[in-house]
Design a protein around this motif. Sequence first.
Motif, short mmCIF file in Angstrom:
data_model
loop_
_atom_site.label_atom_id
_atom_site.label_comp_id
_atom_site.label_asym_id
_atom_site.label_seq_id
_atom_site.Cartn_x
_atom_site.Cartn_y
_atom_site.Cartn_z
N GLY A 34 2.33 36.86 -3.08
CA GLY A 34 2.76 36.79 -4.47
C GLY A 34 2.53 35.44 -5.12
N GLU A 35 2.35 34.40 -4.33
CA GLU A 35 2.04 33.07 -4.88
C GLU A 35 1.16 32.32 -3.89
OE1 GLU A 35 5.43 30.79 -6.08
OE2 GLU A 35 6.36 32.44 -7.17
N TRP A 36 0.07 31.79 -4.39
CA TRP A 36 -0.76 30.85 -3.65
C TRP A 36 -1.51 30.00 -4.67
CZ3 TRP A 36 -6.20 30.48 -3.68
CH2 TRP A 36 -6.88 31.50 -4.35
N VAL A 37 -2.06 28.90 -4.22
CA VAL A 37 -2.73 27.99 -5.14
C VAL A 37 -3.77 27.17 -4.38
CG1 VAL A 37 -1.10 26.09 -4.83
CG2 VAL A 37 -2.32 26.31 -7.00
N ALA A 38 -4.82 26.79 -5.05
CA ALA A 38 -5.85 25.94 -4.46
C ALA A 38 -5.47 24.47 -4.65
CB ALA A 38 -7.22 26.24 -5.07
N GLU A 39 -4.32 24.12 -4.15
CA GLU A 39 -3.85 22.73 -4.20
C GLU A 39 -3.27 22.37 -2.84
OE1 GLU A 39 -4.30 19.83 -4.98
OE2 GLU A 39 -3.63 19.77 -7.08
N TRP A 40 -3.32 21.09 -2.51
CA TRP A 40 -2.90 20.62 -1.19
C TRP A 40 -2.52 19.15 -1.29
CZ3 TRP A 40 -8.40 21.42 1.37
CH2 TRP A 40 -9.37 20.82 0.58
N ARG A 94 -0.91 31.27 -8.61
CA ARG A 94 0.21 30.62 -9.30
C ARG A 94 -0.28 29.33 -9.93
NH1 ARG A 94 5.37 30.50 -11.47
NH2 ARG A 94 6.63 28.83 -10.60
N THR A 95 -0.55 29.22 -11.23
CA THR A 95 -0.18 30.04 -12.37
C THR A 95 -1.40 30.20 -13.28
OG1 THR A 95 0.46 28.05 -13.55
CG2 THR A 95 2.21 29.14 -12.38
N LEU A 96 -1.25 30.92 -14.42
CA LEU A 96 -2.35 31.01 -15.37
C LEU A 96 -2.56 29.69 -16.09
CD1 LEU A 96 -4.51 32.62 -16.91
CD2 LEU A 96 -2.73 33.20 -18.59
N LYS A 97 -1.46 29.07 -16.57
CA LYS A 97 -1.55 27.82 -17.31
C LYS A 97 -0.63 26.80 -16.69
CE LYS A 97 -2.75 29.96 -21.74
NZ LYS A 97 -2.45 30.04 -23.19
N ASN A 98 -1.10 25.55 -16.65
CA ASN A 98 -0.32 24.50 -16.02
C ASN A 98 -0.97 23.16 -16.37
OD1 ASN A 98 1.02 22.76 -14.00
ND2 ASN A 98 1.62 24.70 -13.03
N VAL A 99 -0.16 22.15 -16.65
CA VAL A 99 -0.72 20.82 -16.92
C VAL A 99 -1.34 20.21 -15.68
CG1 VAL A 99 0.85 20.36 -18.85
CG2 VAL A 99 1.51 19.68 -16.52
N ASN A 100 -0.97 20.70 -14.50
CA ASN A 100 -1.57 20.27 -13.24
C ASN A 100 -2.79 21.16 -13.00
OD1 ASN A 100 0.70 18.37 -12.22
ND2 ASN A 100 1.76 20.26 -12.79
N ASN A 101 -3.97 20.58 -13.11
CA ASN A 101 -5.19 21.36 -13.25
C ASN A 101 -5.40 22.42 -12.17
OD1 ASN A 101 -5.84 19.94 -15.55
ND2 ASN A 101 -7.21 18.50 -14.51
N HIS A 102 -5.26 22.06 -10.91
CA HIS A 102 -5.59 23.01 -9.86
C HIS A 102 -4.55 24.13 -9.73
CE1 HIS A 102 -7.85 19.30 -8.56
NE2 HIS A 102 -8.81 20.21 -8.63
N TRP A 103 -3.40 23.96 -10.36
CA TRP A 103 -2.40 25.02 -10.41
C TRP A 103 -2.70 26.02 -11.52
CZ3 TRP A 103 1.91 25.75 -7.23
CH2 TRP A 103 2.17 24.73 -6.30
N SER A 104 -3.63 25.70 -12.39
CA SER A 104 -3.94 26.52 -13.55
C SER A 104 -5.18 27.36 -13.29
CB SER A 104 -4.17 25.63 -14.78
OG SER A 104 -4.74 26.37 -15.83
#
Length: 526
Positions: free
Chosen positions: A455-461, A492-502
């Motif tokens: 349900g949540e994952w992101v290309a950030e580390w 997670r997510t569509l929009k975010n000020v943190n680029n790789h989260w967007s």
Amino acid sequence: MIKMATAHSTRRHPLLCFCIFLSSMLSLSHGTLTPDFKTRAVNLGGWLVAEKWIKPSLFDGIPNKDFLDGTRLQFKSVMAGKYLCAETGGGSILVANRTVASSWETFKLWRINETSYRLRVFNKLFVGVDTGGNGIDLVAIVADPPGISETFEIVRNSDDPNRVRIKVPNGFFLQVNTDNPVTADSKGDGSWGNDDESVFIITNTGGLHGEFQLTNGYGPVNASQVMQEHWNTFIVEDDFKFISSNGINAVRIPVGWWIASDPTPPQPYVGGSLQALDKAFIWAQKYGINVIIDLHAAPGSQNGYEHSSSRDGSQEWGLLDQNIQYTVNVIGFLTSRYANNPRVYAVELMNEPLSPGASLDSLNKYYSAGYNVVRKNSSTAYVIMSNRLGAIDPQELFPIASSLEGSVIDIHYYNLFSNSFNNMSVQQNIDFIYNNRLPELYQLTTSNGPLTFIGEWVAEWNVKGATKEDYIKFANAQLNVYGKASFGWAYRTLKNVNNHWSLEWMINNNYPVTSSSSPESFLLIC
């Protein structure tokens, strides 16, 4: 013929036979509800449940915005050089005799307005003036709900806002006496120097920045204006068009429990989020997008985090049966309202409950009741049950979920939020996805069990100095593995000020996060 290929093809995985054997299990249905497709979704996080880290500008106009609900403050007497302390963590007097501040010396703010607050101590009691004594002694013995005697004004020095006085309702100020007791009998008319017994230096150790802090910080009139503008602009129809044109077939929409009371939710929340959700369903229908309704914030907070709209970091959900029933009622409201909408694909009963506060017994009780109320309104919507955070058995929900047709287990996978990821290299992060996450995912995919959903994952580390190519490899590894979840995944997510989260930023900047860009797949059948 079956062969193996990896995103780092020089390395063969020892899980080859294991993965090949279990891969066939992904096509097995659970009961008579079988997905026609894998969900490739994106979370509309920060929209109907606000979070500052997603959109910090939302908080910019709040007066005294460093004094929001849940802010943890420590008060050091400038004269005595000692910290205010609630003896035994609460239930006794207030003193100023500690040279080092820890939990008993930390007070959580409950904001009344931009200058008036209540001070909650370690064991959840509130500081107040002892009205049963001489009227000037300070105690921390008042339980919820606090009243006027537990309301203080924090007066900041205009030249140094970290120097404060604390004013009590009788017009006097707190002061630290020479023998360390704290009393409310100073006129507060001295200098702001180090010889003033009524002056304290504050240390702000952090706090929460969720929807409760946002709406209570602005107050009802301003909050309504701010939130309406946010709901009308953060997610719009063009976003659904963008989603649809980029290979995303579903949205997971986090909502808060107060949406069920719209248009007049309990304070400090303001009405309007339900109307925004209605619009999302209209857009979803127009662009062929499925909707997963996700109860992200439950009454009393199921995990104490800002994304569950906790007021001060406390986790109250599950402690009382009426809290559980209230949550069931919220699910009933949402499913009865949208059950006949063709875009309703799934309902997630709760996001990220935290152990041990949300006990397995309370969670099973709720999930069973929540499932039943969904089924009362819909025979086709999938019912998603989120695994608990913390060190728990990833199969702990199987006994209840396996008996319920159309049930889905939600697992959130991040290479973050744990010290074990802090020093990992690019390749070690990628190997962790294949060597740790893949076996667990297959363990959770059984022939007679629930479906699985990332349900949540992101290309950030936590890798410092990673290149775009490194990020793409990391995203590919996750897509290769999480794509094997029997229900699908949600970024997670569509929009975010943190680029790789967007997801929006990633797509617009040519990072493939909807399907693997690698010419190889982790498992190829040919």
